[in-house]
Design a protein around this motif. Structure first.
Motif, PDB file in Angstrom:
ATOM      1  N   TRP A 245      -7.949   5.961   5.844  1.00  0.00           N
ATOM      2  CA  TRP A 245      -7.926   4.167   6.646  1.00  0.00           C
ATOM      3  C   TRP A 245      -8.319   3.783   7.515  1.00  0.00           C
TER       4      TRP A 245
ATOM      5  N   TYR B 142      -1.546  -0.125   6.378  1.00  0.00           N
ATOM      6  CA  TYR B 142      -2.695   1.593   5.862  1.00  0.00           C
ATOM      7  C   TYR B 142      -1.252   1.482   5.166  1.00  0.00           C
ATOM      8  N   PRO B 143      -1.196   2.607   3.525  1.00  0.00           N
ATOM      9  CA  PRO B 143      -0.035   3.491   3.404  1.00  0.00           C
ATOM     10  C   PRO B 143       0.216   4.258   3.958  1.00  0.00           C
TER      11      PRO B 143
ATOM     12  N   LEU C  44       1.088   3.815  -3.082  1.00  0.00           N
ATOM     13  CA  LEU C  44       0.046   5.162  -2.372  1.00  0.00           C
ATOM     14  C   LEU C  44       1.203   6.223  -3.198  1.00  0.00           C
TER      15      LEU C  44
ATOM     16  N   THR D  77       0.936  -1.477   0.222  1.00  0.00           N
ATOM     17  CA  THR D  77      -0.149   0.105  -0.215  1.00  0.00           C
ATOM     18  C   THR D  77       1.127   1.232  -0.271  1.00  0.00           C
TER      19      THR D  77
END
Length: 512
Positions: free
Chosen positions: A366, A396-397, A346, A342
């Motif tokens: 997120w 999460y990114p 991103l 991710t």
């Protein structure tokens, strides 16, 4: 790494030299590199090259420069993070430590790490140390806290030094993805470290020692080896890769010309001082007073707060959910692997869409539902459900690489870039100090109070990123009005006489 640059059916014989101020004789004389610039002898505004020359050179830079940075960071983070693996081997109980002692140790490490940032940037340093290995002999709370402080002192400054170093070789549009690879190394450590710990911790009982002692010793010796090797691998600049142990260097004269001119055409400010010229305290103060960078510093302070405590306590949380020592280590891997993907996606999209603030906002969106779930899930909820929520949240990114590149791009001088890289990372370390004290002993094992606090912070972060976006849009509109109000002659006169530097120049526009 040129995969993301090449266009479909691109003619490799086309000129790759990008347009710049050096193509305008009237403007070019105002952007000449300083006489102290170490690559001045390769600066040639008339130089032209093709994609067939540039793309292989970028790949070569990635193998020589980016790969080294990633390996060095791998070693650094292996030592920074192995405390989490030690926790699964009853580290705290063996030393008679509490959760609050653990928090204090992390706070001391981050505080000293933070303090060491700017001295590193004022006079860049290279340090190898054996402190990490010396944790083998820990025997009390005092020795634990002392080694945490020493590790922070010796490791502080590494990250901003490397960010600045990479900027000597890569253009502004190329740097964020390299930084994403750099921080992806952290995730690789988070995958490899539990696997190493799975084996090393089984040495518990060998020579009458606990497994975590062998973990600190073995991984510390690996870091020391990489540190010694890095001393020889770090070339001072694109045109200074030759030495007594590397007589032929890495690049020929043509490659050096391409490297130097592609960088200066992208950002002429990179030639405004010698890359090892120390930043004096006057310039330091000027850089810190650059209020247009403060929004990015604020982003560095807040973006990691919502996930910091769950990430830092992950192995302890998993033990509290009933997973054994070795399962707790292995179960950290999925979140790390997904988080790497991710983050890279991103970062790529950030450059492709020329968006930064909105990417940081997306990361907070997120996180938010997951941290709320951790705060309100009933105690009787299956451990696997809670583990799934933790995994999704920690995957999460991660926007850190985007924000470091954003800070570098909005600095617009080597002086400011030198200090801003350290200042930004100092705010990130302050964030670590803050979140190291959110989960408290009287709130375990579910940390509901702490998670509610994190949910509130996450909601606030969403607002902060929106405000940062609007701030830079507003500042660019101000600059456009001032610049467009000038005639061509007035613009040339401004370039000839201005004392404005860096992002204060009227012809500079902020990335957002």
């Amino acid at each position: 790494m040129t995969l993301f640059r090449r266009k479909k059916n691109q003619n490799l014989d086309e000129i790759a030299t990008q347009p710049s101020v050096f193509d305008d004789p009237e403007k070019a004389r105002h952007f000449q590199p300083t006489e102290k610039y170490e690559n001045l002898h390769r600066f040639d505004p008339s130089a032209r090259w093709t994609w067939a020359e540039e793309l292989p050179l970028i790949n070569k830079l990635d193998w020589k420069i980016t790969l080294w940075a990633c390996i060095a960071f791998f070693a650094l983070d292996l030592d920074r993070g192995n405390l989490a693996q030690a926790n699964t081997d009853n580290f705290l109980d063996d030393l008679g430590l509490t959760t609050n002692d653990y928090n204090l140790g992390n706070t001391i490490f981050r505080l000293v790490f933070l303090i060491a940032e700017l001295p590193s940037q004022l006079v860049s340093k290279k340090v190898g140390n054996v402190v990490a290995s010396s944790q083998f002999w820990l025997n009390s709370r005092a020795t634990f806290l002392a080694t945490r402080a020493l590790l922070g002192l010796l490791q502080g400054g590494f990250i901003p030094d490397i960010v600045l170093y990479l900027s000597y070789y890569f253009k502004g549009s190329e740097l964020p993805f390299r930084l994403a690879l750099f921080w992806a190394t952290l995730n690789i450590v988070d995958i490899v470290a539990p696997l190493l710990a799975f084996g090393i911790l089984r040495l518990r009982g060998y020579d009458g020692r606990e497994g975590w002692r062998w973990l600190f010793l073995i991984e510390g010796l690996f870091t020391l080896t990489v540190g010694i090797w890095s001393w020889f691998m770090m070339a001072p600049s694109p045109t200074q890769t030759r030495s007594w142990y590397r007589p032929k260097g890495w690049f020929n004269e043509r490659e050096e010309v391409i490297m130097v001119n592609r960088i200066l055409r992208d950002d002429p400010s990179k030639g405004d001082m010698h890359n090892r010229q120390a930043v004096d305290f006057k310039r330091l103060w000027q850089s810190l007073c650059d209020y247009d960078l403060w929004p990015i510093y604020i982003a560095g302070l807040v973006f990691g707060l919502p996930v910091g405590p769950p990430a830092q306590y992950l192995t302890l949380i998993l033990r509290g959910l009933g997973f054994d020592t070795f399962s707790s280590n292995i179960l950290t891997i999925p979140a790390t692997a997904l988080g790497t993907i991710t983050m890279l996606v991103l970062t790529y999209l950030s450059e492709a869409w020329n968006e930064r603030a909105l990417m940081g906002l997306f990361a907070q969106v997120w996180i938010l539902p997951n941290i709320i779930a951790l705060a309100v899930l009933p105690s009787a909820t299956s451990p696997w459900v809670k583990y799934a929520v933790l995994t999704v949240m920690l995957a999460y990114p991660y926007p850190h690489a985007i924000q470091v590149g954003w800070c570098s791009r909005n600095s617009n001088t080597v002086r400011t870039r030198t200090v801003s890289a350290a200042a930004y990372n100092m705010f990130v370390q302050v964030s670590g100090i803050l979140y190291s004290n959110i989960y408290r002993a009287d709130d375990k094992p579910e940390y509901r109070r702490g998670n509610m606090q994190l949910a509130a912070i996450c909601g606030g972060n969403i607002v902060i990123y929106i405000l940062i976006k609007f701030y830079y849009i507003w500042r660019n509109k101000q600059r456009d009005r001032e610049w467009n109000a000038m005639s061509r002659e007035e613009q040339i006169h401004y370039l000839e006489t201005t004392t404005d530097e860096g992002s204060k120049r009227k012809d500079f526009r902020f990335a957002h």
